[in-house]
Write a protein that holds these residues in place. Structure first.
Motif, PDB file in Angstrom:
ATOM      1  N   ASP A 136       0.838  -1.202   0.000  1.00  0.00           N
ATOM      2  CA  ASP A 136       0.000   0.000   0.000  1.00  0.00           C
ATOM      3  C   ASP A 136       0.873   1.253   0.000  1.00  0.00           C
ATOM      4  OD1 ASP A 136      -0.057   1.246   2.932  1.00  0.00           O
ATOM      5  OD2 ASP A 136       0.083  -0.952   3.062  1.00  0.00           O
ATOM      6  N   MET A 137       0.235   2.348  -0.294  1.00  0.00           N
ATOM      7  CA  MET A 137       0.929   3.603  -0.575  1.00  0.00           C
ATOM      8  C   MET A 137       1.848   4.060   0.550  1.00  0.00           C
ATOM      9  SD  MET A 137      -1.559   6.248  -2.296  1.00  0.00           S
ATOM     10  CE  MET A 137      -0.982   7.893  -2.412  1.00  0.00           C
ATOM     11  N   PHE A 138       1.434   3.812   1.790  1.00  0.00           N
ATOM     12  CA  PHE A 138       2.196   4.380   2.905  1.00  0.00           C
ATOM     13  C   PHE A 138       3.146   3.365   3.538  1.00  0.00           C
ATOM     14  CE2 PHE A 138      -1.993   6.369   2.603  1.00  0.00           C
ATOM     15  CZ  PHE A 138      -1.587   7.645   2.234  1.00  0.00           C
ATOM     16  N   ALA A 139       3.146   2.120   2.994  1.00  0.00           N
ATOM     17  CA  ALA A 139       3.998   1.087   3.592  1.00  0.00           C
ATOM     18  C   ALA A 139       5.463   1.458   3.438  1.00  0.00           C
ATOM     19  CB  ALA A 139       3.728  -0.245   2.912  1.00  0.00           C
TER      20      ALA A 139
END
Length: 934
Positions: A393-396
């Motif tokens: 995911d984008m914030f991983a």
DNA sequence: GATAACTCC
DNA sequence: AGTTCTGGAGTTATCC
């Protein structure tokens, strides 16, 4: 590898006796029996070849008995007195042992009055004094006295070339329960009936070991007898003490014989090929002779692959190669910048070869997300390029990696570069993964497929297994990286340093294996089948897998429901008949109900001690008028169809493509056939009406038709050709009903009954059936079955010749071959265990026929895409292969023209290398579903 | 994980 | 002393 001298002493006399009993009774072109000599020759070849290998010989001599008399006869006139004469067909082979040894230009040592064992002991002593290691090539237990394994200093071990095992001190302990220095004492107590060493009556190996271990040595055991509690053993020890002492002298090895040749004279060097060639040809040892012609010379550089004898089949095939650096995981590079990636790509271009391995987040090449790529440009030069490590995911959090798209752009060029050969192990997988990103791989070599082309039947072909066998290297395992079960993680979560070690190692290993295997292919006749059939097929099969086949989910769900209802109805009836509810699906419970509770007669129990309830058994009960048997059979059929097909197939539909993508293994069947998994689309029901409905679930896409093309009677046709049976070939040429034709030959008339029987016999013969098997099938007595088989062989003598020749070839070479040269190895063809051996024999009879059939359809498949494209039919897609059948999906308008192209390619699959003496007939049908297309 | 049963060519 | 019971595959279920 050490530069220490290592003397090999070959116990020629004992070898030939063992070889005689283990090997088939071959004769040379002059009719002289040479089976044992052949075994001896292949053994010498193998030994000499190991020169320069670690633990291989630097010096070698063959030691023989001079005559049956020795100084021991003066000590004890009964020594070896009642030894039987050697078998008649072994006698003429004794002098040939000396010829063979001379043909290899090896020293052959014997001496009057001494046995081979004494010379071996004396040479061993002399060599050890010089600080040399010694290997005694023998399995004679007397020689185990010589084994030594000191902490430092020279080592003496034994080598059993038939079992391919080395025996050291540990093995001596295992056999005798004491060390080598006490083996003589054990042997003296035991005696030896063959050599007529008396020993002590009533003392065998077990008691001898017990006595020596308890008292310390022979003299102490004899002395201790007086104080033993009264027993038969005590009496025997006291009475035969003198015989034990005499025996001790007889079994003692004389370690100070004069040495006819000095140690230095035993130096092993390159073996002159000319005299060897003469010997090999004289005795018709063709495979060795051919090897010699191919440049393989035992004993001197270049050292090349070992003999293709059955004995060699049991050992891993590892040709000697220019030394490669050891595998060093710490040296692998993790590539995280585009600059570094460019350097690796330049290196690959310069090397013109690069090994490739892709890592993905799951094991499915259609949906598996690409996580990284590893490359290897030379043995020891490998890197890993992480591309998708860390969370999705984008914030991983993600470790530093090169830009995914930029890296793939660069790799795309490299992987399509005609001047750079891409090497991989099971490249079908990597091709599939990279195809998801528009990256194609060509040209390529696949080490999995190469290994299969060389060693099918010898061992598995997994990367880890091949690394152990050929490189003596143990790979990191996927398990070590990701764990198992619930705690298993995705490869994307493996830390980069560990991922680099694992992934780059696979590329490094693949490249090293490629170096080995590409050398062996031409030497061992594997090139044709690899280049013409298996290698091109990798990409073809990959595209079939990726295409997938459309499956009607709603239809399957409806069938599942119908089957469930019907099963419930039958289940209730079964429970009523049984008088109690139970788990019908449990063979154990079912057997107890049928044979214990209901008391039905005639059941048989399997090796687990449970009643057998298989189809045969239930059909027998049904004939005896037991109604529950029929119900169980029906329930079983529905249960199988529902669980394996209607339920499971729905779950196998790929969410993104809406189709089912099987996985084919190119190395799944020893004979060369493909196999299919996840799901297996090669066993979709067809035989029964209920089962057939499942075929209708496989449908063409809208606006398309499915086209099914199958070879008619392919294996029988090939049998007629390969065994050269004029009557069968004629029947095929005229398009006759082949089973009817067989019925006429066997029974003189055709009717339903004789045709069915003839059909059974036809197939049974191909499978190498025995009279008992045929009797079971036809429900006749074994004698009647034998009469039928005899009649078959009488009418079609080509078949019995074929079987005989095939088995002889398999025993001599260790393998069988298809018409296209595909080898299948049978390492158990000479097993002592009858079941094992006969199993191998049946498989060996079948393998050339089944394998040739597999070669044919694979050749057709390899050519099919280009043939279709050339006819303007590129939109016709090959989807499935079921051994003798290909299934295509064609836009409706193209189905008719496709038929002729497909028929042409399939019918001409043998050409141009082979001209078959039977026509290949192709049946083709089309329809909206697979069921319709038949 | 092994075994028995069943599916195909 | 007594047995030999067709080749090549894969999947599911039960049971240990």
């Amino acid at each position: 590898m050490s530069d220490k001298n290592h003397l090999y002493l070959v116990d020629g006399s004992s070898y030939i006796f063992r070889a005689y009993h283990r090997l088939p009774p071959l004769t040379n072109p002059q009719g002289v029996p040479v089976g044992a000599v052949y075994g001896y020759t292949t053994m010498l070849w193998k030994l000499a070849k190991d020169l320069h290998e670690a633990d291989g010989p630097t010096h070698l001599a063959v030691i023989l008995d001079h005559s049956s008399q020795s100084f021991r006869n003066e000590i004890y006139d009964q020594y070896k007195a009642n030894r039987p004469d050697p078998p008649e067909d072994l006698v003429p082979q004794f002098p040939l042992i000396r010829h063979a040894t001379r043909a290899f230009s090896l020293p052959c040592i014997e001496m009057e009055n001494f046995e081979a064992d004494d010379l071996i002991a004396s040479y061993t002593e002399a060599a050890v004094r010089e600080g040399w290691d010694v290997t005694i090539v023998s399995s004679d237990k007397d020689l185990m006295q010589l084994v030594r394994e000191p902490d430092e200093g020279p080592r003496v071990d034994m080598l059993d070339t038939m079992k391919n095992v080395r025996l050291g001190v540990e093995a001596v302990h295992e056999k005798f329960g004491v060390g080598p220095e006490l083996v003589g004492d054990i042997l003296a107590l035991m005696g030896d009936s063959v050599d007529n060493v008396p020993g002590v009556r009533g003392v065998g190996p077990k008691t001898a070991t017990k006595l020596i271990v308890e008292y310390g040595d022979l003299e102490k055991a004899l002395a201790g007898a007086e104080t033993m509690k009264p027993s038969k053993l005590r009496d025997n020890l006291i009475e035969h003490a003198d015989m034990a002492r005499l025996s001790r002298i007889l079994v003692d090895l004389k370690r100070d014989c004069p040495l006819p040749d000095a140690l230095d004279a035993l130096k092993l060097g390159a073996i002159p090929p000319a005299p060897l060639k003469v010997f090999l040809d004289e005795h018709g040892f063709r495979s060795l002779s051919a090897k010699l012609d191919n440049g393989a010379s035992p004993g001197g550089p270049p050292t090349l692959p070992k003999a293709t004898s059955a004995a060699a089949a049991e050992a891993p095939s590892t040709p000697a190669l220019p030394a490669m650096p050891a595998i060093d995981r710490a040296a692998f590079e993790c590539v995280t910048t585009l600059d570094a990636l460019d350097r690796w790509i330049a290196e690959a271009r310069a090397a013109h070869v690069v090994a490739v391995d892709t890592e993905t987040a799951s094991l499915d090449s259609v949906t598996g997300r690409l996580v990284g790529v590893s490359l290897a440009t030379a043995p020891g030069r490998a890197c890993y390029i992480p591309l998708g490590h860390g969370g999705t995911d984008m914030f991983a959090e993600r470790p530093e990696q090169v830009d995914f798209d930029a890296a793939l752009d660069r790799l795309r060029d490299l992987f399509a570069d005609e001047a750079v050969l891409k090497v991989g192990h099971n490249l079908k997988y990597d091709i599939g993964v990279l195809a998801q990103h528009g990256v194609a791989i060509a040209p390529y070599d696949d080490t999995l497929v190469m290994s299969f082309a060389l060693d099918a039947g010898k061992h598995g072909h997994g990367l880890d297994e091949l690394a152990r066998l050929h490189l003596d290297h143990v790979c990191l395992t996927f398990k070590e990286m990701c764990g198992t079960g619930k705690s298993q993680i995705s490869f994307a979560e493996v830390p980069l340093d560990r991922a680099t070690e694992y992934a780059a190692e696979d590329a490094d290993v693949a490249l090293r294996l490629w170096n080995l295997l590409k050398l062996r292919l031409p030497l061992e006749g594997g090139t044709r089948v690899y280049e013409m059939v298996d290698r091109p097929l990798v990409a073809v099969v990959e595209s079939m897998e990726r295409a997938g086949v459309m499956v009607d989910r709603d239809y399957l769900a409806r069938l599942s429901g119908e089957f469930a209802t019907e099963m419930q109805r039958i289940e209730a009836e079964i429970h009523k008949e049984a008088g109690q509810p139970f788990t019908i699906g449990s063979p154990k419970q079912l057997g107890e109900i049928l044979f214990d509770k209901l008391g039905l007669k005639g059941g048989r129990k399997g090796k687990s001690g449970d009643w057998s309830t298989d189809q045969n058994e239930l059909e027998r009960l049904e004939r005896d008028g037991v109604p529950i048997a029929r119900l169980i059979l029906e329930w079983r059929q529905l249960s199988k169809l529902k669980s394996t097909y209607t339920d499971a197939l729905q779950a196998q539909i790929n969410a993104s493509t809406g189709r089912v993508h099987t996985s084919y293994s190119l190395v799944g069947a020893q004979t060369g056939r493909l196999s299919s998994t996840d799901p297996n689309l090669q066993n979709i029901p067809i035989r029964t009406e209920v089962g057939r409905q499942i075929r209708d679930a496989f449908v063409a896409a809208p606006g398309h038709l499915l086209l099914a093309a199958d070879y008619s009677q392919i294996e029988l046709r090939l049998a007629a050709h390969m065994a050269d049976v004029p009557e069968l070939k004629e029947a095929f040429a005229q398009g006759q009903d082949i089973h009817a034709a067989t019925a006429i030959e066997l029974f003189g008339e055709v009717n339903r009954d004789t045709r069915a029987k003839a059909k059974t016999v036809n197939f049974s013969i191909l499978y190498g059936i025995s009279r008992w098997g045929l009797a079971g099938r036809l429900e006749i007595t074994p004698d009647e079955a034998q009469a039928l088989i005899s009649r078959y062989f009488e009418r079609f003598p080509g078949i019995s010749d074929y079987i005989r020749d095939t088995l002889e070839g398999a025993r001599e070479h260790g393998y069988t071959e298809t018409l296209f040269g595909r080898k299948t190895w049978f390492p158990r063809i000479k097993a002592a265990n009858q079941n094992e051996r006969q199993g191998s024999e049946r498989a060996a009879i079948n393998a050339p026929i089944q394998g040739t059939s597999a070669d044919l359809i694979k050749r057709a498949m390899a050519r099919m895409p280009a043939a279709l494209a050339a006819a303007g039919l590129a939109d016709v897609k090959m989807l499935l292969q079921v051994h003798d059948e290909l299934v295509f999906e064609a836009p409706e308008a193209l189905a008719e023209p496709a038929k002729e192209v497909i028929r042409g390619v399939m019918a001409g699959a043998a050409e141009p290398v082979l001209k078959l003496s039977v026509p290949l007939d192709i049946d083709i049908g089309t329809g909206k579903s697979w069921g319709d297309a038949h």
